[in-house]
Every structure is written in structure tokens, then in C-alpha cells.
Design an enzyme around this catalytic site. Structure first.
Site, mmCIF file in Angstrom:
data_model
loop_
_atom_site.group_PDB
_atom_site.id
_atom_site.type_symbol
_atom_site.label_atom_id
_atom_site.label_comp_id
_atom_site.label_asym_id
_atom_site.label_seq_id
_atom_site.Cartn_x
_atom_site.Cartn_y
_atom_site.Cartn_z
ATOM 1 N N ASP A 161 -6.824 -1.672 -26.170
ATOM 2 C CA ASP A 161 -7.029 -1.308 -27.574
ATOM 3 C C ASP A 161 -8.455 -0.802 -27.733
ATOM 4 O OD1 ASP A 161 -6.721 -0.984 -30.293
ATOM 5 O OD2 ASP A 161 -5.923 -2.980 -30.651
ATOM 6 N N LYS A 176 -11.583 -11.504 -18.815
ATOM 7 C CA LYS A 176 -12.814 -10.701 -18.808
ATOM 8 C C LYS A 176 -13.868 -11.370 -19.687
ATOM 9 C CE LYS A 176 -10.742 -7.196 -20.657
ATOM 10 N NZ LYS A 176 -10.574 -5.890 -21.329
ATOM 11 N N ASP A 203 -14.274 -0.533 -23.837
ATOM 12 C CA ASP A 203 -14.982 -0.202 -25.083
ATOM 13 C C ASP A 203 -15.866 -1.345 -25.562
ATOM 14 O OD1 ASP A 203 -12.856 -1.901 -25.865
ATOM 15 O OD2 ASP A 203 -12.893 -1.084 -27.899
#
Length: 251
Positions: free
Chosen positions: A2, A171, A196
Site C-alpha cells: 500500500d 519489517k 514508501d
């Protein structure tokens, strides 16, 4: 994914073109997600419906990383789970039994069906000696309506109540980052992490010695990079703006 491949239910322009280019060049890739709610099959279907060719084996979730880690740490163990189908399915596939009493681990993911009774139960089990495991420590989850509390926020309640710290597998944990690289069959200097988010994607890459790309198609602005003591190797507006010269050469 996303903010890199799509935003909500809309494909980010050029994402499909970039992935087709990688396929044509026979460059292997994998989709990583810190969302433990869906199984890899569910995630692959979502991508396919958006026009991205994706197979379940190309998806790697923090739920999978967590389940594999626990199976190595204590084979055929037991877990009390706060989370949804993607997490319980991954645990079952790795030989774990989901229980309500006397678990080896309390495993926390995110989801919309969590209630305070579950958190109370988790607090009591951790206080009695169960180890606290987080699929990730993301404080919030983005939704089309705005943010909602993520796994990290739920874990923080349990940590605060018990005085015990969770071990996180998602992560930027080296556990997940290493597992994903091995799944691709790549060496460290062949691996590039694209994301991102500075504090998960880029940080994870820096800690593992991978090259990294920060795309600005998600929620990170270029000016905020200077807030961190580390930096990505490349900044691009979106996936399709990553130059071929960057990924066709080793670091």
C-alpha cells in the site's frame, strides 16, 4: 504494497508496467507486507483483480515470517492469537496449535475483530509466562477512511500492562528481511528493497546491507528523509520512475 503498488483499492499508475518490465528481464521479485490479516492467496487475488499478475508464492507476509520463526524456535508449539485468518492459517501451516490456555506464545497481529476481552486475556497469559510476539510494530494501519490502530498500538497496551517487551518479526526485523531474501534465492548485494516508509522498509534494508529505494507514492515526503540518521540509496516518485541502471547493476 500500500503506497507502492496501490493506494487503497486503486493501482498506482505505472506499477503494472514496472513489474512487467522486471518479468521480461527475468528479475525475480517478491511482495512484502506487514499486514497479517490476509493469507498469501488472498493478497495474490487482490493484486490480480487490480491487474497485477501475482502468484501466492510471490507474496511474503509478516504472518508467514512470524509462524516460520516460531516453528524454528519451538516446533509444534502453541499460541494464543490476537489477529485474523492470515495469521492463524500461517501458524497452522507451520505446525502450531491455537489455544486459549497455557500457550507457549501470545502472538499479536492486527484486525478489526479485536475486542478488549482478547487483550485482557493476552495480558493475563503473558503475566503467567507466555512469550509476547508481535507480527509487526506498526502503530497505525492506513485505511480509506483514515488511520486505525495497528499491531504496534495493541502490543503497546500489553507491554504496558505486563512490563514485558514483545519480540517483533515483521519489517524492519532482520528475521523477515532475511527470510524474504532467501525465498528469492538472492545474495545480499543482489537484493533491493523498495518501499514508501523510512522506519520499516528503508531501515530494514539498511540493517541488512540491501540497497533501498524510497518511493514517494505513499505517505512519506522527500523533505522528511532528513529526519532520519540513515537514507535510501535512491528516491523515486513511483515504481515506474526507478531507472533500469539502478537495478541492472549490483551495489
Amino acid at each position: 504494497m500500500d503506497g507502492v503498488i496501490y493506494r487503497g483499492n486503486e493501482l498506482i499508475p505505472g506499477s503494472d508496467t514496472f513489474l512487467k518490465k522486471l518479468k521480461s528481464l527475468e528479475i525475480p521479485y517478491m511482495f512484502l507486507t506487514n499486514n497479517s490479516q490476509r493469507t498469501r492467496r488472498d493478497v495474490a487475488l487482490k493484486l490480480t483483480r487490480m491487474g497485477i499478475e501475482a502468484k501466492p508464492e510471490e507474496i511474503f507476509t509478516c504472518a508467514m515470517a512470524t509462524a516460520r520463526y516460531l516453528a524454528l524456535k519451538k516446533p509444534n508449539g502453541t499460541a494464543y492469537v490476537i489477529g485474523e485468518n492470515g495469521l492463524t492459517a500461517a501458524l497452522h501451516q507451520n505446525g502450531y496449535t491455537v489455544v486459549d490456555d497455557e500457550p507457549d506464545f501470545v502472538v499479536v497481529g492486527e484486525g478489526r475483530t479485536i475486542n478488549f476481552e482478547m487483550i485482557e486475556k493476552a495480558v493475563r497469559l503473558v503475566a503467567k509466562g507466555a512469550s509476547l510476539i508481535a507480527t509487526n510494530l506498526d502503530a497505525v494501519c492506513p485505511t480509506e477512511q483514515g488511520i486505525r490502530p495497528g499491531c504496534g498500538a495493541i502490543v503497546a497496551m500489553i507491554e504496558s500492562a505486563t512490563g514485558k517487551k514483545a519480540f517483533s518479526v515483521g519489517k524492519p526485523s532482520p528475521v523477515m528481511m532475511r527470510m524474504a531474501r532467501k525465498e528469492l534465492g538472492l545474495s545480499t548485494d543482489e537484493t533491493i528493497m523498495v518501499g514508501d516508509t523510512m522506519y520499516t522498509d528503508v531501515l530494514g534494508a539498511v540493517q541488512m546491507g540491501y540497497r533501498s529505494v524510497l518511493v514517494l507514492s505513499g505517505h512519506t515526503e522527500e523533505k522528511s528523509i532528513s529526519n532520519y540518521a540513515y537514507a535510501p540509496d535512491l528516491v523515486a516518485s513511483c515504481l515506474n520512475e526507478i531507472p533500469e541502471t539502478f537495478y541492472l547493476t549490483h551495489g
